[in-house]
Design an enzyme around this catalytic site. Structure first.
Site, PDB file in Angstrom:
ATOM      1  CD  GLU A 170      -3.096  -0.984   2.042  1.00 19.71           C
ATOM      2  OE1 GLU A 170      -4.173  -1.155   1.904  1.00 19.71           O
ATOM      3  OE2 GLU A 170      -3.044  -0.509   3.275  1.00 19.71           O
ATOM      4  CD  GLU A 277      -3.835  -5.422   2.120  1.00 20.11           C
ATOM      5  OE1 GLU A 277      -4.771  -4.830   2.739  1.00 20.11           O
ATOM      6  OE2 GLU A 277      -2.856  -5.445   2.134  1.00 20.11           O
TER       7      GLU A 277
END
Length: 344
Positions: A170, A277
């Site tokens: 991320e 995710e």
């Protein structure tokens, strides 16, 4: 006569083999679609005595429970020098290798997620490992290459070559702050390319993922990957997180944006895309199930089979153990019906 007979037999066997082989070839998109989970907490959960049960109350291996629900892929995070903290530690090279071996033995495909940190790396924090804290940028480039190589070599020696490797976790603001911040995209590009090069040196077939959060946010993705292109970042797959809970909106309000962004990224950069995710509120089982069905449908609909898969983040990480609200596990140790979405 004998020679003619054996020639005829060989010819018939050849024809039969070709026919049966062709029939055995699976449909590429359906059978190669990755459905899975990040289970980095699993070794700690088991070490603390957490028990996993099937819907009928039978005690079972967690990975078997996930496999029974259609999952074929396991994602594992790896930290450089982690602590032994229950929730924010572990995930060392050694633990990651052991878990990867175990998952592969169950027929699972493997994704390795390099955080390049000693603990959590995400949009709000990209802390350098303590051992790299005072390193120059040139040394950080070597650190990324060496650490990536070290982990992947250990996996290979244990008989595991992951299908995918994430370089950073991320990273809309970059990684290894401040040197690898997006404020200096040229340096971030060099760090990402070191991870890519180390991965490909182990096996050129491993697909390298660059991963951002908020998969529904087209503007964020265009800004980042336009800069990545301008700075010659090397990668194969655009990875996305998608959590309606964290963007404070029901999935129905953003699923179209996610689908549009998946299609846009695949077309704009000619890359494969993947939801690495995803998660929903553990007590809202039907809503999470419906969300997962919609997400899987959106990824499968990306043109030219460029939508690779969908992975749930810590579905087994029950709130009673982790205090995390977005698992897909009930208080009684049984999987939530939300995970049945992966059966289709």
């Amino acid at each position: 006569m004998k020679k003619v007979l054996w020639s005829s037999v060989f010819f018939l066997v050849l024809i039969f083999s070709c026919c049966t082989t062709n029939k055995a070839i699976p449909e590429p998109n359906e059978n190669s679609f990755a459905k899975g989970a990040d289970v980095g907490w699993l070794p700690q959960m088991e070490a603390t005595g957490y028990q996993f049960y099937d819907a009928d109350g039978t005690k079972k291996d967690c990975l078997q429970l996930l496999k029974d629900r259609g999952m074929n892929t396991i994602r594992l995070r790896v930290w450089v020098n982690p602590s032994d903290d229950k929730a924010s530690g572990h995930c060392s090279k050694e633990e990651t290798v052991a878990m990867a071996v175990r998952a592969q033995k169950m027929g699972m495909r493997i994704m390795i997620d390099f955080h390049y940190s000693d603990s959590w790396a995400d949009p709000g924090k990209q802390n350098k490992p303590l051992a790299w804290k005072d390193h120059t940028f040139a040394e950080l480039l070597n650190d990324v290459y060496a650490h990536t190589t070290d982990v992947l070599k250990a996996l290979k020696e244990a008989g595991v070559t992951p299908e995918w490797v994430q370089v950073g976790n991320e990273i809309p603001g970059g990684m290894l702050w401040p040197e690898g911040s997006t404020n200096n995209f040229g340096q971030l590009a060099q760090l990402l390319n070191k991870g890519y090069e180390a991965t490909k040196a182990i096996d050129s077939k491993i697909k390298v993922i660059v991963h951002l959060d908020e998969g529904n946010n087209s503007g964020k993705f265009r800004w980042f990957f336009d800069n990545a292109k301008a700075n010659n970042v090397k990668y194969d797959v655009i990875g996305m997180s998608y959590y309606p809970y964290w963007i404070k909106s029901d999935y129905k309000a953003t699923i179209a944006d996610l689908a549009n962004n998946l299609n846009d990224m695949a077309a704009r950069y000619d890359k494969e895309v993947m939801i690495v995710e995803v998660g929903g509120v553990d007590t809202e089982e039907q809503n999470t199930y419906d969300m997962l069905v919609a997400v899987i449908k959106a990824v499968k609909a990306v043109p030219n089979n460029k939508g690779l898969g969908v992975l749930y983040w810590e579905p087994q990480g029950a709130k009673s153990w982790s205090h995390y609200e977005l698992s897909a596990w009930r208080a009684d140790g049984k999987p939530s019906m939300a995970l049945d979405a992966f059966k289709n």
